[in-house]
Design a protein around this motif. Structure first.
Motif, PDB file in Angstrom:
ATOM      1  N   MET A   1       3.892 -29.685 -20.591  1.00  0.00           N
ATOM      2  CA  MET A   1       4.896 -30.091 -21.575  1.00  0.00           C
ATOM      3  C   MET A   1       5.214 -28.928 -22.499  1.00  0.00           C
ATOM      4  SD  MET A   1       4.641 -33.089 -24.490  1.00  0.00           S
ATOM      5  CE  MET A   1       4.333 -34.364 -23.254  1.00  0.00           C
ATOM      6  N   SER A   2       6.488 -28.757 -22.800  1.00  0.00           N
ATOM      7  CA  SER A   2       6.890 -27.690 -23.705  1.00  0.00           C
ATOM      8  C   SER A   2       6.516 -28.051 -25.141  1.00  0.00           C
ATOM      9  CB  SER A   2       8.401 -27.460 -23.621  1.00  0.00           C
ATOM     10  OG  SER A   2       9.099 -28.613 -24.048  1.00  0.00           O
ATOM     11  N   SER A   3       6.519 -27.039 -26.002  1.00  0.00           N
ATOM     12  CA  SER A   3       6.301 -27.291 -27.417  1.00  0.00           C
ATOM     13  C   SER A   3       7.447 -28.140 -27.964  1.00  0.00           C
ATOM     14  CB  SER A   3       6.219 -25.971 -28.176  1.00  0.00           C
ATOM     15  OG  SER A   3       5.127 -25.197 -27.727  1.00  0.00           O
ATOM     16  N   ILE A   4       7.140 -28.936 -28.987  1.00  0.00           N
ATOM     17  CA  ILE A   4       8.146 -29.793 -29.606  1.00  0.00           C
ATOM     18  C   ILE A   4       8.338 -29.333 -31.044  1.00  0.00           C
ATOM     19  CG2 ILE A   4       8.862 -32.149 -30.093  1.00  0.00           C
ATOM     20  CD1 ILE A   4       6.753 -33.110 -28.123  1.00  0.00           C
ATOM     21  N   HIS A  23       0.839 -37.602 -33.124  1.00  0.00           N
ATOM     22  CA  HIS A  23       0.851 -38.202 -31.783  1.00  0.00           C
ATOM     23  C   HIS A  23       1.038 -37.182 -30.667  1.00  0.00           C
ATOM     24  CE1 HIS A  23       1.707 -41.233 -28.688  1.00  0.00           C
ATOM     25  NE2 HIS A  23       2.751 -40.499 -28.336  1.00  0.00           N
ATOM     26  N   PHE A  24       1.916 -36.206 -30.881  1.00  0.00           N
ATOM     27  CA  PHE A  24       2.286 -35.292 -29.805  1.00  0.00           C
ATOM     28  C   PHE A  24       1.495 -33.983 -29.886  1.00  0.00           C
ATOM     29  CE2 PHE A  24       6.045 -37.973 -30.318  1.00  0.00           C
ATOM     30  CZ  PHE A  24       6.263 -38.364 -29.003  1.00  0.00           C
ATOM     31  N   PRO A 222       7.202 -46.006 -36.182  1.00  0.00           N
ATOM     32  CA  PRO A 222       6.732 -44.790 -35.507  1.00  0.00           C
ATOM     33  C   PRO A 222       6.260 -45.017 -34.075  1.00  0.00           C
ATOM     34  CG  PRO A 222       5.160 -45.516 -37.173  1.00  0.00           C
ATOM     35  CD  PRO A 222       6.398 -46.323 -37.373  1.00  0.00           C
ATOM     36  N   GLN A 223       5.627 -46.162 -33.813  1.00  0.00           N
ATOM     37  CA  GLN A 223       5.140 -46.394 -32.450  1.00  0.00           C
ATOM     38  C   GLN A 223       6.297 -46.481 -31.465  1.00  0.00           C
ATOM     39  OE1 GLN A 223       2.337 -49.626 -31.996  1.00  0.00           O
ATOM     40  NE2 GLN A 223       2.606 -49.714 -29.781  1.00  0.00           N
ATOM     41  N   GLU A 224       7.320 -47.250 -31.815  1.00  0.00           N
ATOM     42  CA  GLU A 224       8.474 -47.378 -30.929  1.00  0.00           C
ATOM     43  C   GLU A 224       9.197 -46.042 -30.776  1.00  0.00           C
ATOM     44  OE1 GLU A 224       7.593 -49.328 -33.347  1.00  0.00           O
ATOM     45  OE2 GLU A 224       7.896 -51.450 -32.854  1.00  0.00           O
ATOM     46  N   THR A 225       9.275 -45.275 -31.874  1.00  0.00           N
ATOM     47  CA  THR A 225       9.902 -43.960 -31.811  1.00  0.00           C
ATOM     48  C   THR A 225       9.128 -43.036 -30.890  1.00  0.00           C
ATOM     49  OG1 THR A 225      10.801 -44.175 -34.051  1.00  0.00           O
ATOM     50  CG2 THR A 225      10.562 -41.946 -33.182  1.00  0.00           C
ATOM     51  N   ASN A 226       7.818 -43.014 -31.047  1.00  0.00           N
ATOM     52  CA  ASN A 226       6.984 -42.144 -30.207  1.00  0.00           C
ATOM     53  C   ASN A 226       7.054 -42.548 -28.739  1.00  0.00           C
ATOM     54  OD1 ASN A 226       6.253 -40.849 -32.540  1.00  0.00           O
ATOM     55  ND2 ASN A 226       4.217 -41.767 -32.673  1.00  0.00           N
TER      56      ASN A 226
END
Length: 236
Positions: A1-4, A23-24, A222-226
């Motif tokens: 995975m690339s950096s975010i 989270h990420f 936040p959970q749904e967004t993540n």
């Protein structure tokens, strides 16, 4: 995975992404110049911020990044992706729209460095359904941040940058990476319908609408967004 790389909205700072950076993996949330802990001067336009963000993304390393921008940050991320296709692998535009005109009362209050601008933003950003008025630490933190940026003049510059920006569709037509538009069902600042022309201009766009939430979806849900971001990042 690339950096975010997460980019905050007008009058905010990197703390608005704390649920996402926890989270990420490989996630970085930036303070735009003049915001949060940034010692730099506030910039005056979306294009100037895109210059800064492009340089910041390149400094993160040779690998491409995923840009995630909220509201004003979505405009900055969009232009950065359009102008730097070699370093942006995916693009996520949160609470975005094809244009972002700012209410005249809010513009006037912010340009007067009046703290009432902060109250307007909080009122219009949150939904009662998501819990506005509850004693949540983040509600107070964001409210205090808005008051500070309103009094300092940072909010006024941010809102002027959004209100005067007219290059959204032109930039969208230049973006070649997959793009997610992540929208709040009850957002009255950037209504979901206002994102449709932007989605149509992008070459590879998909829309996800999170139910029962307003403009601050990454904080309110936040959970749904993540989960929406996770699903998008998993697509090859």
């Amino acid at each position: 995975m690339s950096s975010i790389l997460f980019v905050h909205a007008a009058g905010m700072n990197r703390r608005s992404w704390e649920h996402q950076t926890e989270h990420f993996e490989e996630a970085v949330a930036v303070d735009l110049p003049g915001h949060g802990n940034s010692p730099a001067e506030t910039l005056n336009s979306i294009s100037d911020y895109a210059d800064w963000l492009g340089e910041t993304a390149r400094q993160m390393g040779p690998s491409p990044v995923t840009l995630v921008g909220h509201s004003m940050g979505s405009l900055i991320a969009l232009e950065t992706a359009a102008r730097n296709p070699d370093i942006v692998e995916k693009l996520i535009l949160v609470a975005t729209a094809a244009s972002m005109p700012v209410h005249r009362d809010l513009l006037a209050a912010s340009h007067a460095n009046d703290a009432s601008a902060a109250a307007m933003v909080m009122k219009w950003s949150l939904t009662g359904e998501a819990g506005f008025g509850r004693p949540k630490d983040w509600v107070k933190t964001i409210s205090d941040t808005f008051v500070e940026t309103a009094k300092s003049g940072v909010m006024a510059r941010d809102f002027y940058a959004c209100d005067s920006y007219t290059d959204t569709i032109a930039m969208a037509k230049k973006v070649r990476c997959p793009t997610l538009l992540l929208l709040g069902e009850h957002d009255i600042m950037t209504r979901p319908a206002a994102a449709q022309p932007l989605a149509a201009a992008l070459s590879d766009a998909r829309i996800v609408i999170i139910e029962g939430v307003g403009h601050m979806l990454a904080l309110e849900k936040p959970q749904e967004t993540n989960e929406a971001i996770d699903l998008f990042l998993a697509i090859d």
